[in-house]
Design a protein around this motif. Structure first.
Motif, mmCIF file in Angstrom:
data_model
loop_
_atom_site.group_PDB
_atom_site.id
_atom_site.type_symbol
_atom_site.label_atom_id
_atom_site.label_comp_id
_atom_site.label_asym_id
_atom_site.label_seq_id
_atom_site.Cartn_x
_atom_site.Cartn_y
_atom_site.Cartn_z
ATOM 1 N N THR A 183 -5.339 -8.315 -0.926
ATOM 2 C CA THR A 183 -5.671 -7.920 0.445
ATOM 3 C C THR A 183 -6.765 -8.820 1.010
ATOM 4 O O THR A 183 -6.692 -9.267 2.160
ATOM 5 N N SER B 162 -12.628 -0.487 -0.871
ATOM 6 C CA SER B 162 -11.650 0.067 0.072
ATOM 7 C C SER B 162 -12.273 0.262 1.450
ATOM 8 O O SER B 162 -11.622 0.034 2.479
ATOM 9 N N TYR C 199 0.817 -1.224 0.000
ATOM 10 C CA TYR C 199 0.000 0.000 0.000
ATOM 11 C C TYR C 199 0.848 1.270 0.000
ATOM 12 O O TYR C 199 0.397 2.321 -0.462
ATOM 13 N N THR D 146 -4.818 5.437 1.583
ATOM 14 C CA THR D 146 -5.194 5.079 0.216
ATOM 15 C C THR D 146 -6.638 5.489 -0.078
ATOM 16 O O THR D 146 -6.924 6.046 -1.144
#
Length: 279
Positions: A175, A88, A56, A269
């Motif tokens: 992820t 996200s 990330y 992010t």
């Protein structure tokens, strides 16, 4: 990864080539994919989380490149933007829920440890603290089961021609896979597809309890202690429990520290993506 060939830094005199940040992302993604396994040991989970943290950091560098920001901000599909942002957010929620689960488990674990110390001073029972710990663990497992459902949804970005979105999709997929192992570890269960399969194999009281994680070992031992209340608990069993809990407490600390660092990266992010898509 085939998509990396599309990320170019243009030059008048030199042929186009992949941007160094894109190449670095490709390498990190490949490394994380190849290192993924069905292991739910704390060390493998911590290593994977630290790998995600580095990934990330590279994603943030990638998103700071003007060409990539322009590419994302000009995305015409509202649905696609929603999928990226929703993914996200779900990953952030899972990370936060996992940290809460670790904290709750650690607090109840410390209660049992305190009860064991009092037992040495003459108070013989640890039953109430053991029951509280196991009740907390049941709550944790319910929360982790919900996380597994959210992991499916976080990994549902469809294939796209937009190369920047494709990279974000790949990052979210890796992820999600890592978080699957994390959730299985916290649940004290073996990883099996998208489901958590709990297989406690408890043998006779004097024999070994076969487990797949230290969480599972402590859960099984405390369950056994409650069943043995009337027949009594031996000193060797108490020492075994102390050893298991000490190891588990150290594991929880290591995993939580890795999660804390990753959580900050995920927030950064998401903030960058929100800024880009709001142009």
């Amino acid at each position: 990864m085939a998509s990396s060939a599309i990320y170019h830094a243009r030059s008048i005199s030199l042929p186009s080539r992949p941007h160094p940040v894109a190449e670095q992302l490709d390498e990190q993604l490949s490394r994380l994919r190849s290192s993924q396994s069905t292991s739910t040991s704390s060390s493998s989970v911590s290593n994977a989380l630290n790998g995600l943290k580095d990934l990330y950091s590279s994603v943030d560098e990638f998103l700071q490149l003007p060409l990539n920001q322009q590419n994302l901000s000009q995305t015409q599909s509202t649905t696609l933007v929603d999928h990226v942002l929703d993914g996200s957010l779900r990953l952030l929620d899972i990370c936060s829920a996992s940290r809460d689960a670790l904290q709750l488990s650690r607090e109840r674990l410390q209660d049992v440890q305190s009860a064991l110390r009092r037992r040495c001073s003459g108070e013989l029972s640890i039953t109430s603290e053991a029951i509280e710990y196991l009740n907390a663990r049941r709550s944790v497992k319910k929360a982790m089961k919900k996380c597994l459902k959210n992991l499916k949804l976080a990994n549902e970005i469809k294939d796209e021609a937009n190369v920047s979105v494709t990279l974000l999709k790949d990052v979210q997929a890796v992820t999600a896979d890592t978080f699957q192992s994390l959730v299985s570890y916290i649940s004290g269960s073996r990883k099996s597809g998208w489901s958590v399969v709990a297989k406690l194999i408890t043998k006779n009281n004097n024999k070994e309890v076969a487990t797949s994680s230290e969480f599972e070992a402590v859960d099984a031992t405390l369950n056994s202690f409650i069943c043995q209340k009337k027949s009594g608990i031996t000193s060797s069993q108490i020492e075994n429990l102390r050893s298991q809990m000490l190891k588990l407490e150290t594991e929880i600390q290591d995993v939580d520290e890795a999660l804390e660092c990753l959580f900050r990266n995920l927030i950064k992010t998401r903030a960058t993506l929100l800024n880009i898509f709001s142009y």
